[in-house]
Motif scaffolding. Structure first.
Motif, PDB file in Angstrom:
ATOM      1  N   LEU A 223      17.460  16.839  37.562  1.00  0.00           N
ATOM      2  CA  LEU A 223      18.243  16.156  38.605  1.00  0.00           C
ATOM      3  C   LEU A 223      19.524  15.256  37.695  1.00  0.00           C
ATOM      4  O   LEU A 223      20.753  15.414  38.113  1.00  0.00           O
ATOM      5  CB  LEU A 223      17.648  15.422  39.490  1.00  0.00           C
ATOM      6  N   ALA A 224      18.759  14.496  36.651  1.00  0.00           N
ATOM      7  CA  ALA A 224      19.679  13.821  36.062  1.00  0.00           C
ATOM      8  C   ALA A 224      21.037  14.456  35.200  1.00  0.00           C
ATOM      9  O   ALA A 224      21.969  14.135  35.141  1.00  0.00           O
ATOM     10  CB  ALA A 224      18.942  12.826  34.931  1.00  0.00           C
ATOM     11  N   PHE A 225      20.408  15.660  34.930  1.00  0.00           N
ATOM     12  CA  PHE A 225      21.393  16.575  33.917  1.00  0.00           C
ATOM     13  C   PHE A 225      22.386  16.993  34.783  1.00  0.00           C
ATOM     14  O   PHE A 225      23.700  16.904  34.670  1.00  0.00           O
ATOM     15  CB  PHE A 225      20.622  17.705  33.554  1.00  0.00           C
ATOM     16  N   PHE A 226      21.976  17.621  36.185  1.00  0.00           N
ATOM     17  CA  PHE A 226      23.047  17.864  36.856  1.00  0.00           C
ATOM     18  C   PHE A 226      24.032  16.745  37.416  1.00  0.00           C
ATOM     19  O   PHE A 226      25.280  16.918  37.641  1.00  0.00           O
ATOM     20  CB  PHE A 226      22.349  18.532  38.179  1.00  0.00           C
ATOM     21  N   GLU A 227      23.473  15.686  37.673  1.00  0.00           N
ATOM     22  CA  GLU A 227      24.328  14.658  38.062  1.00  0.00           C
ATOM     23  C   GLU A 227      25.308  13.970  36.916  1.00  0.00           C
ATOM     24  O   GLU A 227      26.555  13.517  37.309  1.00  0.00           O
ATOM     25  CB  GLU A 227      23.349  13.332  38.581  1.00  0.00           C
ATOM     26  N   THR A 228      24.856  14.054  35.838  1.00  0.00           N
ATOM     27  CA  THR A 228      25.662  14.082  34.667  1.00  0.00           C
ATOM     28  C   THR A 228      26.746  15.012  34.767  1.00  0.00           C
ATOM     29  O   THR A 228      28.172  14.549  34.674  1.00  0.00           O
ATOM     30  CB  THR A 228      24.798  13.900  33.273  1.00  0.00           C
ATOM     31  N   LEU A 229      26.440  16.141  34.988  1.00  0.00           N
ATOM     32  CA  LEU A 229      27.285  17.307  34.922  1.00  0.00           C
ATOM     33  C   LEU A 229      28.385  17.000  36.378  1.00  0.00           C
ATOM     34  O   LEU A 229      29.769  17.203  36.131  1.00  0.00           O
ATOM     35  CB  LEU A 229      26.715  18.549  35.111  1.00  0.00           C
ATOM     36  N   GLN A 230      27.777  16.491  37.207  1.00  0.00           N
ATOM     37  CA  GLN A 230      28.675  16.616  38.405  1.00  0.00           C
ATOM     38  C   GLN A 230      29.524  15.090  38.445  1.00  0.00           C
ATOM     39  O   GLN A 230      30.879  15.250  38.662  1.00  0.00           O
ATOM     40  CB  GLN A 230      27.870  16.352  39.752  1.00  0.00           C
ATOM     41  N   THR A 231      29.048  14.089  37.840  1.00  0.00           N
ATOM     42  CA  THR A 231      29.580  12.584  38.188  1.00  0.00           C
ATOM     43  C   THR A 231      30.714  12.694  36.958  1.00  0.00           C
ATOM     44  O   THR A 231      31.914  12.013  37.102  1.00  0.00           O
ATOM     45  CB  THR A 231      28.563  11.534  38.078  1.00  0.00           C
ATOM     46  N   GLN A 232      30.364  13.281  36.114  1.00  0.00           N
ATOM     47  CA  GLN A 232      31.514  13.276  34.855  1.00  0.00           C
ATOM     48  C   GLN A 232      32.385  14.353  34.771  1.00  0.00           C
ATOM     49  O   GLN A 232      33.401  14.216  33.890  1.00  0.00           O
ATOM     50  CB  GLN A 232      30.693  13.193  33.636  1.00  0.00           C
ATOM     51  N   ASP A 233      32.322  15.110  35.894  1.00  0.00           N
ATOM     52  CA  ASP A 233      33.404  16.242  36.105  1.00  0.00           C
ATOM     53  C   ASP A 233      33.564  16.943  34.925  1.00  0.00           C
ATOM     54  O   ASP A 233      34.629  17.119  34.525  1.00  0.00           O
ATOM     55  CB  ASP A 233      34.650  15.560  36.701  1.00  0.00           C
ATOM     56  N   LEU A 234      32.624  17.695  34.274  1.00  0.00           N
ATOM     57  CA  LEU A 234      32.506  18.373  32.984  1.00  0.00           C
ATOM     58  C   LEU A 234      32.603  19.730  33.457  1.00  0.00           C
ATOM     59  O   LEU A 234      32.100  20.245  34.585  1.00  0.00           O
ATOM     60  CB  LEU A 234      31.374  17.971  32.319  1.00  0.00           C
ATOM     61  N   ASP A 235      33.276  20.399  32.836  1.00  0.00           N
ATOM     62  CA  ASP A 235      33.259  22.109  33.000  1.00  0.00           C
ATOM     63  C   ASP A 235      32.038  22.612  32.487  1.00  0.00           C
ATOM     64  O   ASP A 235      31.508  23.515  33.084  1.00  0.00           O
ATOM     65  CB  ASP A 235      34.336  22.682  32.361  1.00  0.00           C
ATOM     66  N   SER A 236      31.435  22.203  31.472  1.00  0.00           N
ATOM     67  CA  SER A 236      30.297  22.553  30.907  1.00  0.00           C
ATOM     68  C   SER A 236      29.606  21.407  30.151  1.00  0.00           C
ATOM     69  O   SER A 236      30.002  20.398  29.572  1.00  0.00           O
ATOM     70  CB  SER A 236      30.392  23.698  30.019  1.00  0.00           C
TER      71      SER A 236
END
Lengths: 723, 185
Positions: A442-455
């Motif tokens: 979940l933390a990995f996904f939130e990082t991906l989502q909150t930081q607006d990263l493409d990958s």
């Protein structure tokens, strides 16, 4: 187009109405007339029964028409009924009115005054004739009473006396002709009024009639009438007797005035005609009424036929439309209707045909589109099937999330890799990853989502119970705002073995290099040191110090050599020779080995087998027991066999392990003992991992407890895995 | 329900016909003299009508039809003798005389009595129907009498009248030929 217009069905439909007509005619004939002879109640009973039967037949016929499955029959029936009623009702009113007028007319025509007048006229005419007859009777009576006629027998035929007498009587009584016959009915004298244009042919004598003979038979006068030559005559016969013997017969004749007789005969004719009419009054009245009724029935029938034809013409296009509609309902779009005329129905038919054509085109388009969609769906399903199989057989865990974090797809590998609890609810969102071991996901996904990263790629460690899994997590943003689908694709790979293998390979290389680099000079050092000690021991001043130094060098070199041997073992650990070994034999050997130790107890001797390299497992256990015995505390060794694995526990009640040392205790070269190489637990853990098991420190604080668990793996599984 | 309905309808019709049959008032007598079958017949139903017609001055013609039928068991009775005797009355209202004419023999007679003229039409006495010798003595026979009446002097009424006018049935009398034969012997 299907047609139900056969003659036989039509006849079957009209049979009830023919029956109604027949019954109506029968009612008419049974209807009691004014001059009916006999009891009337039977007629009324018959009329009631016939009328009931006619009503029943009519209702039956109507229901039969309405129940017909022919399209438009209801409308046609209504139209015909309405049109017939529209004609029938005024006709009935007209019939009733005409009947009344006829009745009144007949009453006026056959008025009592007319009857009386004709009777009086007739009486007048009869009175005239009776008067003439009475005059004749009186005259004949006077002839008898006077007794002045001459004796016939002595009087010769055509004598002057007789002729004078005849002339005298003729003029005296106003007769037109007087004849005298003898007993043999021969004419012996005649007298006649002379008239203009009278010829000898007018002197012909008429034969004696029945009345004359009757007078002879009766011996008295009789009166007779005769009609000849367009004239009427009153004739009187008077028989003449002498000494009761018939000697002659007088026949007196009076011609009636032609004007009066013509009038009388006219009155008689009129009277007779009037009486005939009066006598046939009811018949004539019935004839008039029947004629009117027949005309009315004919009008109603003609109106009915016209209504049927009109209704059929009117409903025929609608029937065609309805039939075409039925065909369209069954899927036949070639059902076009004939367009006739230029009225609203033809316009409707045109619109219907256009609609059917458009519908057909749309249906064809729809069919083609459906076919394409079906093919696309089949392809999509095939792709989905391939994708699902691919995902199912993929060794990587895959989670497809939409923009809101809802799980759109997750494969079984992912479920196994992330160790989804079996009894937990089906996870529909990434935010349902509430379990402790799934928090890193979940933390990995939130990082991906909150930081607006493409990958994003990251290594994660998941710990679930006794298991620790290292995962390589990769997240990719899918689609954009304008795309049909936007979300994230999370891919997880189990890199636990890969990481361990890399770590071990790195340590093995280090060990080999160290062994290679260090081991080579150690032997010359040791040999040189021993040579120095042997050669120069006698030459040194302080032998003790010299010995101490040389021994120290030699000991340290030997220690380095042992250390290098451990390194070598760690680097070149052989592959385990897996075979089925009983737990009891393992423990029995260890018990014999450590029998001198009183502070070591082996608890229990469970049945069961493990599939392992017995030597390597024994080495692990010995390492663990040695470490435990080094604490000088009481050591317990016991085994727990579960459904999935076999767990070997080694527990000591020594001082425990520091928290700082706890994290590094399985790392090579980490040791809390001054003489330890720090490779024992590292080798033990590697052996455990080589057996697809694990060596864990369950409790660092006292009592310290290590656990080595080995899965119940069969030889065939191991061989398949190796293959 | 329909059966009951039809039963009442049929019953009513038959009752009606039966009642009508009862109301026919006629009297027919047959006697055989010297091998000749004579019939005396009189209608009472027609007397008032005939008197009314001839009293109002209209001529009237009647025909008495005598038929001798051979009775058969399983077939319609066979007519073996059929004769028609006509009579006519022509009124003269002005002179109040009625001409009585026997169409069969041509006899003409006047009468001043309307009832006599009426009886001339409604009674037939001593009508010689047939000779017994032409009849099979072993068979049964019926004498049927019908009266055909029409107003007017015309002796023939045309084909339509012959179709529609079935005459008034004056009844039928069984012929006792065996007794007649015995008498004749």
């Amino acid at each position: 187009m299907q047609s139900n217009h056969g003659l036989a069905p039509f006849l079957m439909r009209i049979i009830p109405f023919i029956g109604v007509t027949f019954l109506s005619i029968l009612i008419y004939f049974v209807w009691p007339s004014s001059d009916h002879f006999g009891p009337v109640y039977l007629n009324w009973i018959n009329i009631g029964l016939l009328f009931s039967l006619a009503i029943w037949l009519f209702v039956f016929g109507i229901r039969r028409l309405q129940s017909a499955k022919e399209v438009g029959v209801n409308l046609r029936t209504k139209l015909v009924t309405v049109m017939v009623l529209m004609v029938l009702l005024p006709s009935l009113v007209l019939q009733v009115t005409a009947n009344q007028i006829i009745n009144k007319g007949f009453d006026v025509w056959f008025d009592v005054r007319v009857d009386t007048l004709l009777d009086k006229a007739m009486n007048l005419a009869q009175g005239f004739y009776q008067d003439i007859e009475l005059d004749m009777e009186l005259s004949l009576k006077q002839v008898i009473d006077t007794h002045d006629f001459p004796a016939l027998e002595p009087t010769p035929l055509g004598s002057l006396v007789l002729n004078q007498y005849m002339e005298k009587q003729l003029h005296k009584y106003g007769w037109d002709k007087l004849e005298l016959f003898d007993a043999s009915e021969r004419l012996i004298a005649t007298a006649q009024k002379t008239t203009q244009n009278q010829g000898l042919e007018d002197l012909t004598t008429q034969p004696i009639s029945d009345a004359g003979r009757l007078s002879i038979a009766l011996g008295r006068y009789t009166i007779d009438h005769d009609i000849r030559d367009d004239s009427e005559y009153v004739i009187g016969y008077l028989p003449l007797f002498a000494q009761r013997r018939l000697v002659g017969l007088f026949r007196a004749e009076v011609e009636l005035p032609k004007e009066i007789t013509a009038s009388a005969r006219s009155i008689e004719a009129d009277y007779r005609t009037y009486k005939e009419l009066d006598r046939h009054r009811q018949g004539i009245q019935d004839t008039f009424m029947n004629t009117l009724m027949i005309v009315m029935i004919l009008i109603v029938c003609i109106a009915g036929v016209f209504a049927v034809v009109f209704a059929r013409r009117l409903t025929s296009p609608m029937e065609d439309l309805a039939n075409a509609l039925e065909q369209v309902k069954t899927g036949d779009f070639d059902a076009l209707v004939d367009v006739q005329g230029d009225d609203e129905l033809s316009s409707l038919a045109l619109s219907f045909n256009d609609m059917i054509k458009r519908l057909k085109y749309n249906m064809q388009t729809l069919t083609e589109t459906q076919s394409e969609l079906t093919n696309a769906l089949v392809n999509s399903r095939q792709r989905q099937y391939v994708l699902e199989n691919l995902l199912a057989n993929l060794h990587s865990g895959v989670i497809l999330l939409d923009a809101s974090g809802e799980i759109r797809l997750v494969n079984d590998t992912c479920k196994a890799l992330l160790m989804f609890p079996e009894r937990s609810q089906e996870k529909v969102s990434i935010y349902d990853f509430s379990e402790a071991h799934l928090k890193p996901i979940l933390a990995f996904f939130e990082t991906l989502q909150t930081q607006d990263l493409d990958s994003l790629q990251s290594e994660l460690v998941l710990t679930y119970g006794l298991q620790t899994v290292k995962i390589l997590a990769r997240g990719t943003l899918l689609g954009g705002e304008d795309d049909v689908f936007s979300g994230w694709l999370l891919v997880f790979d189990d890199i636990t073995q890969l990481a361990d293998a890399q770590k071990h390979r790195a340590w093995a290389e280090v060990a080999q290099r160290l062994a290679h680099e260090i081991k080579n000079p150690l032997t010359p050092i040791k040999l040189s040191t021993e040579r120095v000690k042997r050669r120069f021991r006698d030459q040194v001043d302080n032998v003790k110090v010299f010995d101490t130094c040389t021994d120290a060098v030699i000991n340290q070199v030997e220690r380095l050599q042992r250390l290098l041997a451990d390194f070598s073992d760690l680097a070149t650990l052989p592959k385990p020779n897996m075979e089925v070994t009983t737990i009891a034999s393992l423990l029995r050997e260890l018990r014999e080995l450590y029998s001198p130790y009183t502070n070591l107890t082996f608890e229990g001797m469970p049945d069961g087998e493990v599939f392992c390299d017995a030597d390597q497992i024994r080495q692990v256990l010995i390492n663990l027991i040695d470490n435990a015995l080094a604490t000088k505390g009481h050591v317990r060794v016991y085994v727990e066999v579960t459904d999935k694995d076999t767990r070997f526990y080694v527990q000591d009640d020594g001082q425990g392990i520091d928290e700082s040392a706890k994290e590094h205790i399985f790392e090579p070269y980490f040791s809390t003992k001054a003489e330890g190489s720090g490779l024992g637990l590292a080798i033990a853990q590697r052996i455990s991992e080589e057996h697809h098991g694990q060596l864990l420190l369950l409790s660092a604080a006292a009592p310290t407890r290590f656990c080595m668990w080995l899965p119940h793996v069969q030889a065939s599984d191991v061989k398949e895995g190796e293959a | 329900m329909l059966k009951v309905f039809l039963f009442f309808l049929t019953f009513s019709f038959f009752s009606f016909a039966y009642a009508e049959g009862d109301m026919a008032a006629e009297e027919t007598h047959v006697h055989i003299e010297d091998g000749v079958i004579y019939c005396d017949v009189q209608t009472f139903n027609q007397e008032a009508y005939v008197l009314k017609v001839i009293g109002s001055g209209s001529p009237m013609t009647v025909f008495w039809q005598f038929e001798i039928l051979q009775v058969r068991d399983f077939w319609l009775d066979k007519a073996v003798v059929s004769i028609r005797l006509g009579r006519q009355v022509i009124p003269d209202l002005v002179t109040q005389r009625w001409l009585m004419r026997d169409l069969s023999v041509g006899v003409v007679k006047y009468t001043n009595d309307a009832e006599e003229a009426m009886h001339f039409l409604t009674r037939m006495e001593q009508a010689a129907v047939a000779d017994v010798s032409i009849l099979d003595k072993d068979a049964d026979f019926l004498l049927e009498t019908k009266l055909f009446t029409h107003e007017g002097e015309d002796e023939e009424q045309g084909w339509w009248a012959s179709v529609t006018d079935w005459g008034e049935d004056m009844g039928s009398v069984s012929l006792q030929l065996s007794q007649a034969n015995n008498d004749a012997e």
